[in-house]
Motif scaffolding. Structure first.
Motif, PDB file in Angstrom:
ATOM      1  N   ASP A 165       0.816  -1.227   0.000  1.00  0.00           N
ATOM      2  CA  ASP A 165       0.000   0.000   0.000  1.00  0.00           C
ATOM      3  C   ASP A 165       0.843   1.267   0.000  1.00  0.00           C
ATOM      4  N   MET A 166       2.025   1.181  -0.637  1.00  0.00           N
ATOM      5  CA  MET A 166       2.888   2.344  -0.745  1.00  0.00           C
ATOM      6  C   MET A 166       3.527   2.366  -2.127  1.00  0.00           C
ATOM      7  N   LEU A 167       3.878   3.569  -2.572  1.00  0.00           N
ATOM      8  CA  LEU A 167       4.573   3.749  -3.847  1.00  0.00           C
ATOM      9  C   LEU A 167       5.854   4.520  -3.595  1.00  0.00           C
ATOM     10  N   ASP A 211     -10.832  -3.341   1.129  1.00  0.00           N
ATOM     11  CA  ASP A 211     -10.728  -4.226  -0.036  1.00  0.00           C
ATOM     12  C   ASP A 211     -10.287  -5.613   0.385  1.00  0.00           C
ATOM     13  N   ARG A 212     -10.649  -6.592  -0.439  1.00  0.00           N
ATOM     14  CA  ARG A 212     -10.094  -7.940  -0.325  1.00  0.00           C
ATOM     15  C   ARG A 212      -9.098  -8.116  -1.475  1.00  0.00           C
ATOM     16  N   PRO A 213      -7.803  -8.275  -1.196  1.00  0.00           N
ATOM     17  CA  PRO A 213      -6.826  -8.403  -2.286  1.00  0.00           C
ATOM     18  C   PRO A 213      -7.176  -9.492  -3.286  1.00  0.00           C
ATOM     19  N   ALA A 214      -7.777 -10.598  -2.829  1.00  0.00           N
ATOM     20  CA  ALA A 214      -8.116 -11.689  -3.745  1.00  0.00           C
ATOM     21  C   ALA A 214      -9.105 -11.239  -4.807  1.00  0.00           C
ATOM     22  N   GLU A 215      -9.990 -10.299  -4.482  1.00  0.00           N
ATOM     23  CA  GLU A 215     -10.953  -9.816  -5.474  1.00  0.00           C
ATOM     24  C   GLU A 215     -10.252  -9.024  -6.579  1.00  0.00           C
ATOM     25  N   TRP A 216      -9.259  -8.233  -6.212  1.00  0.00           N
ATOM     26  CA  TRP A 216      -8.543  -7.454  -7.229  1.00  0.00           C
ATOM     27  C   TRP A 216      -7.636  -8.359  -8.064  1.00  0.00           C
ATOM     28  N   ALA A 217      -7.123  -9.414  -7.470  1.00  0.00           N
ATOM     29  CA  ALA A 217      -6.382 -10.402  -8.262  1.00  0.00           C
ATOM     30  C   ALA A 217      -7.314 -11.117  -9.227  1.00  0.00           C
ATOM     31  N   THR A 218      -8.537 -11.438  -8.776  1.00  0.00           N
ATOM     32  CA  THR A 218      -9.507 -12.098  -9.641  1.00  0.00           C
ATOM     33  C   THR A 218      -9.909 -11.188 -10.795  1.00  0.00           C
ATOM     34  N   CYS A 262      -3.944  -1.441  -2.290  1.00  0.00           N
ATOM     35  CA  CYS A 262      -5.399  -1.448  -2.293  1.00  0.00           C
ATOM     36  C   CYS A 262      -5.863  -0.732  -1.030  1.00  0.00           C
ATOM     37  N   LEU A 263      -7.169  -0.625  -0.836  1.00  0.00           N
ATOM     38  CA  LEU A 263      -7.701   0.050   0.338  1.00  0.00           C
ATOM     39  C   LEU A 263      -7.863  -0.953   1.471  1.00  0.00           C
ATOM     40  N   SER A 264      -6.748  -1.389   2.007  1.00  0.00           N
ATOM     41  CA  SER A 264      -6.757  -2.298   3.146  1.00  0.00           C
ATOM     42  C   SER A 264      -7.178  -1.533   4.398  1.00  0.00           C
ATOM     43  N   GLU A 265      -7.358  -2.270   5.483  1.00  0.00           N
ATOM     44  CA  GLU A 265      -7.735  -1.611   6.731  1.00  0.00           C
ATOM     45  C   GLU A 265      -6.698  -0.575   7.143  1.00  0.00           C
ATOM     46  N   LYS A 266      -5.438  -0.927   7.020  1.00  0.00           N
ATOM     47  CA  LYS A 266      -4.384   0.013   7.399  1.00  0.00           C
ATOM     48  C   LYS A 266      -4.353   1.218   6.466  1.00  0.00           C
TER      49      LYS A 266
END
Length: 922
Positions: free
Chosen positions: A743-745, A869-876, A852-856
């Motif tokens: 979650d950083m660039l 977000d759920r990372p698995a959904e964005w991977a899907t 992604c928009l994780s809790e942190k």
């Protein structure tokens, strides 16, 4: 349905404890390094790197001829105190000195320097007092699992392990035999720039059409990292290595290929005897006008070390390759097959059962130091998007084709927006012309076209549903002829090619009929590139693309059919589909991921186009391309970023703009040619190391500035940014695995920042395939009943916070359906023709949900109440973007696919300082 896939990757076993191997280490030594550096500087006064000795050939020679040498250290040519050789035991001076002397003599003899011959004599001298002193071997305990964990949580091996560990693994495995189906295979080690290989030797034989064809099992061994993984990995991929024994071309058409030399050691004793194959390159040398060993091949030096045996000369090996692959006086050599050489009756690839057997053999051989990484399991049942049915079953004949045609018509109507579609077809064979005219109406669901205009004008028209298409077919004539490139070698190659391109552009301008009111596409039938191999730079394809782009036309090419061409209809179909793609008449699939994906999401993709001086126009160039896809947004839903005008433009306009670049040609020694040395007078020229580093840093800063500016342009709506890490990390170092943070660039030397600073609803996904470095491991599906096969879907580990996933697709419908248990290395009585089959194995696409928009991330942005977000959904979602229309599953998500293919139009042509630029007509 398989629920599990297994990857051919291994990691240090934490249960094994410390993994240290006692090795002997040799350094080049200050005296020898100083002497060789002096000689190199004097002999090659124009060299761009007088501080770096050209030890690559010496390293290859030592690995093959010095018993016990495992690997060579990196950068030994820059510093005599760095580790140079790693060995199981010390190599005696009476072995090492002749090898170094042969290398020095071969490197410098042509300069006719008496001091060079003197060094050779001193290295070969029996009197140690007269010899240049070689360093002493040192004992060192090497930690083969030495790891540093990055700040982002990625385990990285010590730098020397990238070359040392693959060699160690290869030798360990080569000491064992592989038995399968009553066949026993013995392996030899082949060193490569990216790791090591195991090649079964002697080769297998396959009798077909009254001839013998040769092939081997080949295992590629490399070391890699995985984002956020706690341990680095060793990848072991399997393939078939085919050997050329019939060369269907003339010597001057032979561009070059690898030759593996099997030569016995010329001295007794020592470990690892007979485990090596020496790597060489054979090709036609245009300067010498004959076949020659090239690219630092050690083969020319071997006869100086062994005067007893007969070693192959380039011309003899080219003329009688089968004689040498079977051996002559304990010496054998194999020419690695390449399709340009001619046909081969052994098909590439291995099927899952055979790959799983080899994988199990590797796993057993690497215990207990290395253990297999855990299997991956499905993360979703929604493996494909909302596609049309894959067959007409249950919907009546032709239902699927009709639905696909409807989609294509809608896409065409969207991009044409009321304009006619003007197509020029330049054909050479009547069969291709007929196939193109027949396939177009089938693809869009139109009836056969009507002929318009005079009887001698071969023009056809289709109308309906807001679409008008006009196709004018004409013989290609001289347009498809080879380019007449000047052979005047005193002038830069890029300039000579640019002149030929200009000539073809004038010829095209004379043939084209102005059509300013429509979207213009040209389809041209030309010979395949192998037809032009005899004369370098004579292939007209890129010149024609430049010429038609100057006329405002997109272009697509179809090759001439051969005598046995049975796929003309298929090739005509894909020619039209590629033309539609260039027009932007293509849309991303409707995903089936769920409510976690915003409804107004847009996709953006970045791709770095890189051409060196060996590129299509012989001009080096690097260009960042950005493509934006906005589903359901009207005529402009696929756009590209025009950096000069700082605006988004339609995709076909982007292609035409990219084709207009003109590159200046550098004078000898100028930094402008920073991609590498030029032709003729600049053969040893180019930028100095400091200047080259400065140019590279400037490029990185400029690319990162462009990326930041693009992210600002995408802030108006939720965005999924897609990037290929292997393609982009050279100019965006923050994408290297060791630099990644969740979650950083990161840009430049600044600390990484939270990605939401670049867009409140930004997500960033990185993809990576195996590429030439085997960065992503091979795989196969398996179950509890010991069945193996293929499976498509999205796969991950059991970790709930995992960010790294695997995407696998099905085999394309064009691939032959073969039994999963087909055995090519040990064909059975029922499968005697198995070696002739082509085994297609879908690659694994690694998907890393970087941001992604994780809790942190939400908490850091002050948005604690939002749904994470759920990372698995964005991977899907990324996986489902690989599916479009009735294309086979794409190698990359559709937006990245479109961005990568813009490289077809990045064709800079050389200009001169006197002439300025060769700008296209407005």
């Amino acid at each position: 349905m398989y629920r599990t896939i297994r990857v051919a990757a291994y990691e240090p076993d934490p249960l094994h404890g410390p993994w240290r191997e006692e090795m002997r280490v040799l350094r080049l030594g200050e005296e020898l390094h100083t002497e060789l550096t002096r000689m190199h500087t004097e002999a090659f006064r124009g060299s761009v790197r007088p501080d770096r000795l050209p030890v690559r050939r010496l390293n290859s020679l030592l690995q093959a001829m010095a018993p016990g040498v495992i690997a060579t250290g990196r950068n030994a040519g820059t510093d005599g105190f760095l580790p140079w050789l790693y060995a199981r035991e010390a190599v005696p001076p009476e072995v090492l000195a002749p090898v170094i002397g042969a290398w020095a003599a071969g490197m410098y003899r042509e300069e006719d320097d008496t001091e060079d011959a003197d060094l050779e004599d001193r290295l070969r001298s029996d009197d140690p007092s007269e010899a240049v002193q070689l360093s002493h071997w040192e004992s060192e305990s090497v930690d083969l699992a030495e790891t540093v964990t990055s700040a982002g949580g990625t385990a990285e091996p010590a730098a020397r392990l990238y070359s040392l560990l693959p060699e160690w693994v290869a030798f360990r495995l080569a000491a064992r035999t592989f038995r399968t189906g009553g066949t026993t295979l013995h392996f030899r080690v082949e060193s490569s720039g990216n790791g090591a290989r195991l090649v079964s030797w002697p080769p297998q034989r396959y009798e077909r059409r009254g001839q013998t064809w040769y092939y081997s099992a080949c295992l590629n061994i490399t070391v890699h990292t995985v984002p956020f993984a706690a341990r680095f990995r060793v990848h072991v991929s399997t393939q078939v290595r085919r050997w050329a024994t019939r060369l269907a071309l003339r010597p001057h058409e032979f561009g070059g290929t690898t030759v593996l030399l099997d030569a016995p050691l010329p001295w007794p004793g020592g470990p690892d005897r007979g485990h090596r194959l020496m790597v060489n390159t054979l090709g036609y040398d245009w300067r010498l006008k004959e076949l020659a060993w090239r690219h630092h091949s050690p083969a020319p030096l071997v006869p100086g070390l062994d005067i007893v045996r007969n070693y192959p000369q380039p011309a003899a090996l080219f003329t009688h390759p089968e004689r040498w692959i079977n051996g002559s006086g304990n010496v054998a050599a194999g020419i690695v097959y390449h399709p340009s050489i001619g046909p081969h009756e052994v098909g590439p690839g291995l099927m899952p059962r055979e790959r799983s057997d080899l994988d199990a053999w590797v796993e057993e051989g690497l215990r207990p130091m290395l253990t297999r990484v855990p299997d991956l399991t499905r993360v979703t049942r929604n493996n494909t998007p909302s596609l049309l049915p894959r067959s007409s079953a249950g919907g009546g004949p032709g239902v699927r084709d009709a639905q696909l045609a409807l989609q294509r018509r809608a896409a065409l109507a969207r991009v044409l927006n009321g304009r006619p579609m003007e197509i020029d077809v330049f054909w050479q064979s009547p069969e291709t012309r007929a196939a193109l005219l027949a396939e177009l109406p089938k693809l869009i669901g139109f009836p056969p076209g009507e002929r318009v205009g005079p009887a001698d004008d071969d023009t056809w028209r289709w109308r309906g549903e807001g679409i008008e298409i006009r196709v004018r077919a004409r013989p290609a004539g001289a347009l498809a002829d080879a380019l007449p490139v000047s052979r005047e070698r005193r002038r830069p190659r890029a300039v000579r090619l640019a002149e030929a391109i200009e000539g073809r552009c004038r010829l095209v301008a004379d043939r084209m009929v102005p059509r300013p009111d429509g979207a213009g596409v040209v389809i041209a039938e030309i010979a395949g590139k192998e037809r032009f191999a005899a004369v370098p730079d004579s292939d007209p394809k890129h010149a024609l693309r430049i010429a038609w782009a100057r006329q405002g036309r997109l272009s697509q090419f179809v090759n001439l059919p051969d005598d046995t061409d049975s796929g003309l209809e298929h090739r005509a179909k894909w020619t039209w589909l590629d033309a539609f793609r260039q027009l932007g008449a293509i849309s991303p699939p409707a995903h089936r991921v769920g409510a976690g994906i915003p409804g107004d999401l847009q996709y953006a993709a970045l791709w770095l186009v890189r051409h060196t001086r060996k590129g299509p126009t012989r001009c080096p160039v690097r260009r960042l391309v950005a493509v934006r896809v906005r589903p359901g947004d009207g005529p402009g839903d696929i756009e590209g970023w025009d950096a000069e005008r700082a605006e988004w433009v339609p995709y076909p306009q982007l292609l035409l703009l990219l084709s207009q670049a003109v590159e200046p040609v550098a004078e000898a020694g100028e930094v402008a040619n920073a991609e590498g040395p030029g032709d003729g007078a600049t053969a040893r020229g180019g930028p100095r190391p400091a200047a080259r580093a400065g140019v590279e840093q400037h490029r990185q800063r400029e690319t990162e500035r462009q990326i930041r500016a693009l992210l600002f342009q995408l802030r108006d709506r939720p965005t999924l940014l897609l990037a290929d890490a292997g393609n982009l990390r050279q100019c965006w170092p923050g994408l290297r695995n060791g630099e990644l943070h969740r979650d950083m660039l990161g840009f430049g030397t600044e600390p990484a920042q939270r990605h939401t600073l670049y867009g409140d609803d930004l997500r960033v996904v990185l993809v990576r395939d195996a590429n030439a470095r085997e960065e992503v491991a091979g795989w196969y599906a398996h179950d509890a009943k010991d069945r193996v096969g293929f499976a498509e879907g999205v796969w991950g580990t059991a970790e709930t916070e995992s960010r790294v996933f695997a995407s696998t697709a099905s085999t394309p419908h064009t691939a032959a359906k073969l039994p999963k248990g087909l055995m090519k290395l040990a064909p059975t009585a029922q499968g005697r023709t198995a070696p002739g089959k082509t085994a297609w194995n879908p690659g694994q696409l690694e998907i890393t949900v970087l941001s992604c928009l994780s809790e942190k991330a939400l908490a850091d942005s002050g948005r604690e109440g939002d749904q994470p977000d759920r990372p698995a959904e964005w991977a899907t979602l990324t996986h489902q973007l690989r599916y479009h229309d009735d294309y086979p599953p794409l190698a990359r998500p559709l937006p990245l696919h479109l961005a990568r293919l813009t490289g077809e139009y990045v064709l800079p042509v050389a200009g001169t300082k006197e002439e300025g630029s060769m700008s296209p007509a407005p």
